[in-house]
Design a protein around this motif. Structure first.
Motif, PDB file in Angstrom:
ATOM      1  N   MET A   1       0.872  -1.171   0.000  1.00 54.63           N
ATOM      2  CA  MET A   1       0.000   0.000   0.000  1.00 54.63           C
ATOM      3  C   MET A   1       0.909   1.221   0.000  1.00 54.63           C
ATOM      4  N   THR A   2       0.770   2.044  -1.008  1.00 50.72           N
ATOM      5  CA  THR A   2       1.502   3.307  -1.040  1.00 50.72           C
ATOM      6  C   THR A   2       0.593   4.368  -0.437  1.00 50.72           C
ATOM      7  N   VAL A   3       1.152   5.133   0.503  1.00 53.32           N
ATOM      8  CA  VAL A   3       0.382   6.140   1.223  1.00 53.32           C
ATOM      9  C   VAL A   3       0.822   7.530   0.805  1.00 53.32           C
ATOM     10  N   LYS A   4      -0.148   8.326   0.434  1.00 56.12           N
ATOM     11  CA  LYS A   4       0.059   9.758   0.227  1.00 56.12           C
ATOM     12  C   LYS A   4      -0.902  10.464   1.168  1.00 56.12           C
ATOM     13  N   LEU A   5      -0.495  11.628   1.624  1.00 55.04           N
ATOM     14  CA  LEU A   5      -1.325  12.390   2.546  1.00 55.04           C
ATOM     15  C   LEU A   5      -2.302  13.264   1.775  1.00 55.04           C
ATOM     16  N   THR A   6      -3.433  13.553   2.388  1.00 59.49           N
ATOM     17  CA  THR A   6      -4.445  14.397   1.772  1.00 59.49           C
ATOM     18  C   THR A   6      -4.262  15.843   2.245  1.00 59.49           C
ATOM     19  N   GLN A   7      -5.006  16.732   1.629  1.00 58.97           N
ATOM     20  CA  GLN A   7      -4.958  18.141   2.037  1.00 58.97           C
ATOM     21  C   GLN A   7      -5.409  18.315   3.488  1.00 58.97           C
ATOM     22  N   GLU A   8      -6.362  17.512   3.931  1.00 63.01           N
ATOM     23  CA  GLU A   8      -6.804  17.612   5.327  1.00 63.01           C
ATOM     24  C   GLU A   8      -5.678  17.269   6.292  1.00 63.01           C
ATOM     25  N   PHE A   9      -4.841  16.299   5.946  1.00 61.61           N
ATOM     26  CA  PHE A   9      -3.692  15.973   6.777  1.00 61.61           C
ATOM     27  C   PHE A   9      -2.724  17.153   6.791  1.00 61.61           C
ATOM     28  N   VAL A  10      -2.484  17.734   5.629  1.00 59.72           N
ATOM     29  CA  VAL A  10      -1.583  18.886   5.525  1.00 59.72           C
ATOM     30  C   VAL A  10      -2.110  20.051   6.362  1.00 59.72           C
ATOM     31  N   ASP A  11      -3.408  20.262   6.338  1.00 63.09           N
ATOM     32  CA  ASP A  11      -3.997  21.324   7.158  1.00 63.09           C
ATOM     33  C   ASP A  11      -3.735  21.057   8.633  1.00 63.09           C
TER      34      ASP A  11
ATOM     35  N   ALA B   1       6.527   9.191  -0.994  1.00 57.56           N
ATOM     36  CA  ALA B   1       5.418   8.413  -0.439  1.00 57.56           C
ATOM     37  C   ALA B   1       5.972   7.346   0.500  1.00 57.56           C
ATOM     38  N   THR B   2       5.121   6.891   1.398  1.00 57.85           N
ATOM     39  CA  THR B   2       5.471   5.779   2.273  1.00 57.85           C
ATOM     40  C   THR B   2       4.829   4.521   1.711  1.00 57.85           C
ATOM     41  N   VAL B   3       5.570   3.424   1.733  1.00 61.53           N
ATOM     42  CA  VAL B   3       5.062   2.150   1.237  1.00 61.53           C
ATOM     43  C   VAL B   3       5.021   1.165   2.398  1.00 61.53           C
ATOM     44  N   TYR B   4       3.879   0.518   2.553  1.00 64.05           N
ATOM     45  CA  TYR B   4       3.693  -0.492   3.587  1.00 64.05           C
ATOM     46  C   TYR B   4       3.492  -1.832   2.909  1.00 64.05           C
ATOM     47  N   LEU B   5       4.319  -2.803   3.247  1.00 57.43           N
ATOM     48  CA  LEU B   5       4.129  -4.160   2.742  1.00 57.43           C
ATOM     49  C   LEU B   5       3.060  -4.838   3.583  1.00 57.43           C
ATOM     50  N   ILE B   6       2.187  -5.562   2.911  1.00 59.34           N
ATOM     51  CA  ILE B   6       1.095  -6.274   3.562  1.00 59.34           C
ATOM     52  C   ILE B   6       1.077  -7.703   3.035  1.00 59.34           C
ATOM     53  N   PRO B   7       0.346  -8.601   3.703  1.00 61.39           N
ATOM     54  CA  PRO B   7       0.206  -9.949   3.133  1.00 61.39           C
ATOM     55  C   PRO B   7      -0.353  -9.862   1.713  1.00 61.39           C
ATOM     56  N   GLU B   8      -0.027 -10.855   0.917  1.00 59.03           N
ATOM     57  CA  GLU B   8      -0.479 -10.874  -0.478  1.00 59.03           C
ATOM     58  C   GLU B   8      -1.985 -10.747  -0.586  1.00 59.03           C
ATOM     59  N   ILE B   9      -2.413  -9.923  -1.524  1.00 61.12           N
ATOM     60  CA  ILE B   9      -3.833  -9.797  -1.818  1.00 61.12           C
ATOM     61  C   ILE B   9      -4.048 -10.060  -3.300  1.00 61.12           C
ATOM     62  N   GLU B  10      -5.255 -10.440  -3.630  1.00 59.62           N
ATOM     63  CA  GLU B  10      -5.566 -10.741  -5.028  1.00 59.62           C
ATOM     64  C   GLU B  10      -6.710  -9.910  -5.574  1.00 59.62           C
ATOM     65  N   ASP B  11      -7.494  -9.274  -4.684  1.00 59.63           N
ATOM     66  CA  ASP B  11      -8.662  -8.554  -5.179  1.00 59.63           C
ATOM     67  C   ASP B  11      -9.039  -7.413  -4.228  1.00 59.63           C
TER      68      ASP B  11
END
Length: 122
Positions: A9-19, A40-50
Motif C-alpha cells: 500500500m503506497t500512502v500519500k497524505l491528503t490536504q486535510e492531513f496537511v492542514d 510516499a510511504t510504502v507499507y508491505l502487507i500480506p499478499e492480496i488478489e482482489d
C-alpha cells in the motif's frame, strides 16, 4: 528479479492531513500537499488478489498506518486528533500494489522493528 510474497500500500497524505500539520504550533513555514507527498510511504502487507482482500487489509492495518503517519509529523500524541476510520479515510490516500518485486540481487531483505530503530537513534 524476485517476486515477493507481499503486496503493498503506497500512502500519500491528503490536504486535510496537511492542514492538520500546518495547524501544529511549531513555528515552521506552512507546507503544501506537494511538499508532504514528495516521497510516499510504502507499507508491505500480506499478499492480496482482489478489492475485497484490500478492504480486509485496510480494516486490519488502518490504525498502524495512521499512527505511523501522524508520528512522522508530531511525537506528542496529545496533539493528535481522535483516531478513527473516518479520520484515516480523510487523511490518507491509499494506492495498492498487488504484486511486489525485488530488483536487488545482491542484498537480501532485512527487517527491524521501528521501536528498535528509535531506541538506537535516541
Amino acid at each position: 528479479m524476485k517476486m515477493l510474497n507481499r503486496s503493498a500500500m503506497t500512502v500519500k497524505l491528503t490536504q486535510e492531513f496537511v492542514d492538520w500539520i500546518n495547524n501544529l504550533d511549531d513555528g515552521s513555514e506552512p507546507l503544501t500537499l506537494s511538499d508532504v507527498n514528495e516521497e510516499a510511504t510504502v507499507y508491505l502487507i500480506p499478499e492480496i488478489e482482489d478489492e475485497e482482500q484490500l478492504r480486509e487489509m485496510t480494516q486490519e492495518f488502518w490504525l498502524n498506518i495512521l499512527e505511523n503517519e501522524l508520528k512522522s509529523w508530531e511525537d506528542d500524541e496529545s496533539s493528535w486528533p481522535e483516531l478513527t476510520v473516518e479520520l484515516f479515510e480523510k487523511f490518507i490516500d491509499l494506492s495498492p500494489a498487488v504484486m511486489v518485486f525485488d530488483l536487488d540481487y545482491e542484498n537480501g531483505l532485512k527487517s527491524a522493528s521501528i521501536d528498535d530503530l528509535e531506541d538506537t537513534a535516541g
